[in-house]
Design an enzyme around this catalytic site. Structure first.
Site, short mmCIF file in Angstrom:
data_model
loop_
_atom_site.label_atom_id
_atom_site.label_comp_id
_atom_site.label_asym_id
_atom_site.label_seq_id
_atom_site.Cartn_x
_atom_site.Cartn_y
_atom_site.Cartn_z
N ASP A 99 0.84 -1.20 0.00
CA ASP A 99 0.00 0.00 0.00
C ASP A 99 0.88 1.25 0.00
OD1 ASP A 99 -0.37 -0.91 3.36
OD2 ASP A 99 0.53 1.00 2.79
N HIS A 114 8.35 -5.68 -1.38
CA HIS A 114 7.40 -6.59 -2.03
C HIS A 114 6.60 -5.89 -3.13
CE1 HIS A 114 7.45 -9.47 1.67
NE2 HIS A 114 8.55 -9.53 0.95
N GLY A 181 4.61 -4.64 13.19
CA GLY A 181 3.44 -5.27 12.56
C GLY A 181 3.77 -6.33 11.54
N ASN A 207 4.51 -5.01 18.02
CA ASN A 207 3.54 -5.90 17.39
C ASN A 207 2.34 -6.10 18.32
OD1 ASN A 207 3.54 -7.29 14.78
ND2 ASN A 207 3.21 -9.13 15.98
N1 APR Z 1 -0.82 -3.34 15.43
C1 APR Z 1 0.36 -4.02 15.46
N2 APR Z 1 0.51 -5.28 14.97
C2 APR Z 1 -0.58 -5.85 14.42
C3 APR Z 1 -1.84 -5.21 14.36
C4 APR Z 1 -1.93 -3.89 14.90
N3 APR Z 1 -3.08 -3.19 14.88
N4 APR Z 1 -2.73 -6.06 13.78
C5 APR Z 1 -2.05 -7.19 13.47
N5 APR Z 1 -0.76 -7.07 13.87
C6 APR Z 1 0.32 -8.03 13.73
C7 APR Z 1 -0.11 -9.48 13.81
O1 APR Z 1 -0.09 -9.94 15.15
C8 APR Z 1 0.96 -10.18 12.95
O2 APR Z 1 2.05 -10.60 13.75
O3 APR Z 1 0.86 -7.85 12.44
C9 APR Z 1 1.43 -9.09 11.99
C10 APR Z 1 0.99 -9.31 10.56
O4 APR Z 1 1.59 -10.51 10.10
P1 APR Z 1 1.23 -11.05 8.64
O5 APR Z 1 -0.25 -11.02 8.46
O6 APR Z 1 1.96 -12.33 8.45
O7 APR Z 1 1.81 -9.92 7.66
P2 APR Z 1 3.33 -9.70 7.24
O8 APR Z 1 4.26 -10.10 8.33
O9 APR Z 1 3.43 -8.31 6.74
O10 APR Z 1 3.49 -10.72 6.01
C11 APR Z 1 4.71 -10.69 5.32
O11 APR Z 1 3.80 -12.21 3.67
O12 APR Z 1 2.07 -12.89 2.30
C12 APR Z 1 3.25 -12.19 2.35
O13 APR Z 1 3.76 -10.49 0.85
C13 APR Z 1 3.01 -10.76 1.99
O14 APR Z 1 4.26 -8.84 2.72
C14 APR Z 1 3.55 -9.98 3.18
C15 APR Z 1 4.46 -10.97 3.86
#
Ligand code: APR
Length: 238
Positions: A99, A114, A181, A207
């Site tokens: 985004d 990414h 996050g 997180n």
């Molecule tokens: N504030 C802080 N942390 C948060 C919040 C919030 N409001 N809401 C969720 N989280 C945390 C969750 O607990 C989780 O540990 O954010 C994390 C999101 O993890 P994922 O959903 O796995 O996302 P991400 O780590 O960005 O994934 C990495 O995976 O699918 C691929 O390309 C995609 O860039 C992505 C990569």
């Protein structure tokens, strides 16, 4: 022990930093990959086999990004970047997110490892260009005039993330590594905390809950990014 304020901060963000802006995460309960199969939507093979379904998936996500607004975490990171620059330091912002909320919050240098949902890649001529509307299989590339070769400029599973050398060079020159996050489950991003530790760089995870690699961090601040990020940056005088 009082620490000197950091001068070279490296921030890695993931989907959790945009969660309070209404953009879904991937691996939380009810997350995107619990509702959709990434192997059928986020791989080059899926796009080759069923381009319309893949394009529809990203067209829907692009609409979500355009409707979202940056939250307090994005704003705090943009302020910290400006404050560090004002005192001769720097904040290197590496995001796994596709985004543009960091940019809309005012961050001036954002490294999208990414890719970016608001950009298009032509598979024929490899040119990329900005795009805020749907990508259709009938679209014509404005650069090479081929039809059906446009895809979202995002990194799919099995593809190489962008800017790895610049990211790792910036990390090596940092005195603080902060992950915000991210679940710490996708490499190479999940390995950056280990690169930092190997160089005795201070590490902190911010997180909602402990991530998969929480044990690798020196410190942690758990809570919603919209509160925890501004609070942590305030501790640093940023
Ligand atoms: N504030 C802080 N942390 C948060 C919040 C919030 N409001 N809401 C969720 N989280 C945390 C969750 O607990 C989780 O540990 O954010 C994390 C999101 O993890 P994922 O959903 O796995 O996302 P991400 O780590 O960005 O994934 C990495 O995976 O699918 C691929 O390309 C995609 O860039 C992505 C990569």
């Amino acid at each position: 022990m009082l620490r000197s304020p950091p001068q070279a901060v490296f921030v890695l963000t993931g989907a959790g930093v945009s969660a309070e802006s209404g953009l879904g995460t991937f691996r939380d309960a009810g997350g995107m990959w619990s509702r959709f199969d990434p192997m059928r939507l986020a791989t080059p093979e899926a796009f080759a086999e069923d381009p319309d379904t893949v394009l529809d998936f990203y067209n829907l996500r692009r609409c979500g990004v355009l409707a979202a607004v940056p939250n307090a975490a994005h704003a705090a990171l943009a302020r910290a970047e400006a404050r560090l620059a004002a005192r001769g330091g720097r904040l290197f912002l590496c995001t796994q997110n596709v985004d543009d909320l960091h940019e809309r919050a005012g961050s001036r240098t954002v490294v999208h490892m990414h890719g970016e949902l608001l950009k298009v890649l032509c598979q024929a001529c490899t040119r990329t260009f900005a795009r805020r509307t749907d990508i259709l299989r009938t679209d014509v590339c404005p650069h090479c005039a081929r039809i059906g070769t446009l895809r979202p400029d995002v990194v799919w599973f099995g593809e190489m993330p962008h800017h790895r050398d610049a990211i790792e060079a910036a990390l090596a020159g940092s005195d603080l590594f902060v992950a915000v996050g991210t679940s710490g489950s996708v490499y190479p991003a999940a390995g950056y905390v280990s690169l930092a530790r190997a160089r005795n760089i201070r590490t902190c995870e911010i997180n909602l809950a402990p991530s998969d690699n929480a044990d690798a961090f020196d410190e942690a601040r758990y809570g919603r990014a919209g509160e925890a990020v501004p609070a942590f940056l305030a501790e640093l005088g940023l």
